[in-house]
Write an enzyme that holds these catalytic residues in place. Structure first.
Site, PDB file in Angstrom:
ATOM      1  N   LYS A 152       0.833  -1.219   0.000  1.00 23.53           N
ATOM      2  CA  LYS A 152       0.000   0.000   0.000  1.00 23.53           C
ATOM      3  C   LYS A 152       0.855   1.251   0.000  1.00 23.53           C
ATOM      4  O   LYS A 152       0.537   2.219  -0.685  1.00 23.53           O
ATOM      5  CB  LYS A 152      -0.907   0.030   1.232  1.00 23.53           C
ATOM      6  N   LYS A 200      -3.904 -11.362  -6.541  1.00 18.48           N
ATOM      7  CA  LYS A 200      -5.064 -11.625  -5.699  1.00 18.48           C
ATOM      8  C   LYS A 200      -6.273 -10.848  -6.203  1.00 18.48           C
ATOM      9  O   LYS A 200      -6.139  -9.677  -6.571  1.00 18.48           O
ATOM     10  CB  LYS A 200      -4.694 -11.164  -4.280  1.00 18.48           C
ATOM     11  N   LYS A 234     -10.732  -5.768  -4.348  1.00 18.79           N
ATOM     12  CA  LYS A 234     -11.842  -4.825  -4.509  1.00 18.79           C
ATOM     13  C   LYS A 234     -11.404  -3.550  -5.208  1.00 18.79           C
ATOM     14  O   LYS A 234     -12.199  -2.851  -5.797  1.00 18.79           O
ATOM     15  CB  LYS A 234     -12.324  -4.381  -3.128  1.00 18.79           C
TER      16      LYS A 234
HETATM   17  P1  AMP Z   1     -11.092  -6.792   2.757  1.00 14.22           P
HETATM   18  O1  AMP Z   1     -11.919  -6.634   1.559  1.00 14.22           O
HETATM   19  O2  AMP Z   1      -9.649  -6.498   2.509  1.00 14.22           O
HETATM   20  O3  AMP Z   1     -11.632  -6.097   3.947  1.00 14.22           O
HETATM   21  O4  AMP Z   1     -11.153  -8.340   3.096  1.00 14.22           O
HETATM   22  C1  AMP Z   1     -12.207  -8.988   3.747  1.00 14.22           C
HETATM   23  C2  AMP Z   1     -11.910 -10.464   3.889  1.00 14.22           C
HETATM   24  O5  AMP Z   1     -11.858 -11.082   2.594  1.00 14.22           O
HETATM   25  C3  AMP Z   1     -10.572 -10.775   4.553  1.00 14.22           C
HETATM   26  O6  AMP Z   1     -10.723 -11.879   5.421  1.00 14.22           O
HETATM   27  C4  AMP Z   1      -9.670 -11.115   3.408  1.00 14.22           C
HETATM   28  O7  AMP Z   1      -8.632 -11.997   3.768  1.00 14.22           O
HETATM   29  C5  AMP Z   1     -10.637 -11.798   2.461  1.00 14.22           C
HETATM   30  N1  AMP Z   1     -10.192 -11.674   1.058  1.00 14.22           N
HETATM   31  C6  AMP Z   1      -9.984 -10.529   0.363  1.00 14.22           C
HETATM   32  N2  AMP Z   1      -9.582 -10.788  -0.895  1.00 14.22           N
HETATM   33  C7  AMP Z   1      -9.536 -12.135  -1.008  1.00 14.22           C
HETATM   34  C8  AMP Z   1      -9.181 -13.033  -2.077  1.00 14.22           C
HETATM   35  N3  AMP Z   1      -8.818 -12.579  -3.264  1.00 14.22           N
HETATM   36  N4  AMP Z   1      -9.248 -14.370  -1.830  1.00 14.22           N
HETATM   37  C9  AMP Z   1      -9.633 -14.837  -0.623  1.00 14.22           C
HETATM   38  N5  AMP Z   1      -9.972 -14.050   0.421  1.00 14.22           N
HETATM   39  C10 AMP Z   1      -9.913 -12.710   0.241  1.00 14.22           C
END
Ligand code: AMP
Ligand code: TRP
Length: 329
Positions: free
Chosen positions: A112, A193, A196
């Site tokens: 980041k 990965k 979002k």
């Molecule tokens: P975030 O959107 O970063 O707040 O992530 C929310 C949850 O989704 C967290 O537990 C992340 O580890 C999981 N997560 C986000 N992106 C992925 C991905 N590409 N594959 C699997 N888990 C994900």
């Protein structure tokens, strides 16, 4: 007493099948075995600039989505982080026992901060706030995707350091990854990965994408130069599609191998799209019903916050006493 689960998700972008398979599906599944607290982490979201109006709206929408995927407010608490000031109070106490070097080593911090012209202190502090989230509720289990493992490890290190300096105060949490789907990759770039924040039409499948868009994205997914599935030579794109299928279907490894070995990519993609559409359809239907009920989401968030604020405040009080901070008797 049941052990406690805590996890969080940021109200940024739109939640996708990586979030669902890596974390949210597990949240809904384990909520009856534990006392569960699920948190929309808006204070984490603002470590990068968010448009205020949009952020407010995304918090509501994400809450609706978490209810739609099956978080049951009769069993689990669903809260917004900034509604409970104890998160920030504990974060400061933990900041004071955390060496900067530990934070600078975090993979997500490095990624980041490399993308920013000026690096906000919040980006560095991000995992300390996450540690506070978890430790406030004595959570034993933290269901997350693979990218958060390092942050949960850091939480343990911070807890251990606090405990050794000030006496046993915090419970050691453990990461809970799904057996399949802990790291879903981008459809267009299977080396990265699914995220979002990538604004690309073919990168992620959002949980609210209509069926025809899902099919279009999956059919366009990057594969490799082989014509058909060969388990001895799986490229990252095909491996990712198979993982997505398996995580949604919950088929065994053996069944997946038997079913897909030798299948042409066109047919594989069709079946992957079908399994996604079938899983998301009822979620989308519930989502729209929930959002149509004017005050339902707000009521759930308020009741949950009321229920768990005393737990959070008790931990802050305990940590303050341990450190010798002022607490009126
Ligand atoms: P975030 O959107 O970063 O707040 O992530 C929310 C949850 O989704 C967290 O537990 C992340 O580890 C999981 N997560 C986000 N992106 C992925 C991905 N590409 N594959 C699997 N888990 C994900
Ligand atoms: N950092 C997590 C993510 O981006 C979100 C999060 C914040 C979290 N606090 C948490 C996850 C506590 C688990 C536990 O995915």
């Amino acid at each position: 007493m049941k052990a406690r689960v805590f996890s969080g998700i940021q109200p940024t972008g739109s939640p996708h099948i990586g979030n669902y398979l890596g974390a949210l599906k597990n949240w809904a599944k384990i909520q009856y075995d534990y006392e569960s607290i699920y948190c929309i982490v808006d204070l984490h979201a603002i470590t990068l600039y968010q448009d205020p109006k949009e952020l407010r709206q995304k918090i509501q929408e994400l809450a609706g989505m978490l209810l739609a995927i099956g978080i049951d407010p009769a069993h689990s608490s669903l809260v917004v982080q900034s509604a409970i000031p104890a998160h920030v109070e504990l974060a400061w106490m933990l900041t004071c026992v955390t060496p900067v070097g530990w934070l600078e080593r975090m993979t997500q911090y490095k990624a980041k901060s490399a993308a920013q012209e000026t690096i906000g202190d919040g980006i560095l502090q991000y995992p300390v706030l996450m540690a506070a989230d978890i430790l406030l509720y004595d959570a034993k289990v933290v269901p997350v995707g693979d990218d958060q493992t390092q942050h949960v490890e850091l939480t343990r290190d911070i807890a251990q350091r606090f405990n050794s300096l000030y006496g046993e105060t915090f419970v050691m949490p453990e990461t809970r990854l799904p057996s399949v789907g802990a790291r879903i990759m981008g459809l267009d770039e299977p080396e990265k990965k699914m995220s979002k924040s990538v604004i690309g039409s073919g990168h992620a499948v959002s949980l609210l994408d209509p069926p025809d868009l899902i099919r279009k994205k999956v059919l366009r997914a990057t594969t490799d130069s082989n014509p058909a599935v060969d388990f001895d030579r799986l490229g990252p794109g095909v491996a990712n599609l198979l993982t997505i299928f398996q995580a949604f279907s919950e088929w065994s490894d053996a069944r997946v191998r038997q079913h897909f070995a030798g299948m042409r990519y066109g047919e594989l993609k069709k079946q992957v799209a079908d399994v996604i559409v079938a899983a998301l359809e009822p979620i989308q239907k519930r989502y729209h019903e929930i959002m149509d009920e004017a005050t339902y989401v707000a009521r759930v968030l308020e009741e949950s916050a009321r229920r768990i604020t005393p737990i959070a405040n008790a931990t802050v009080e305990k940590a303050k006493r341990a450190m010798g901070l002022y607490t009126p008797d």
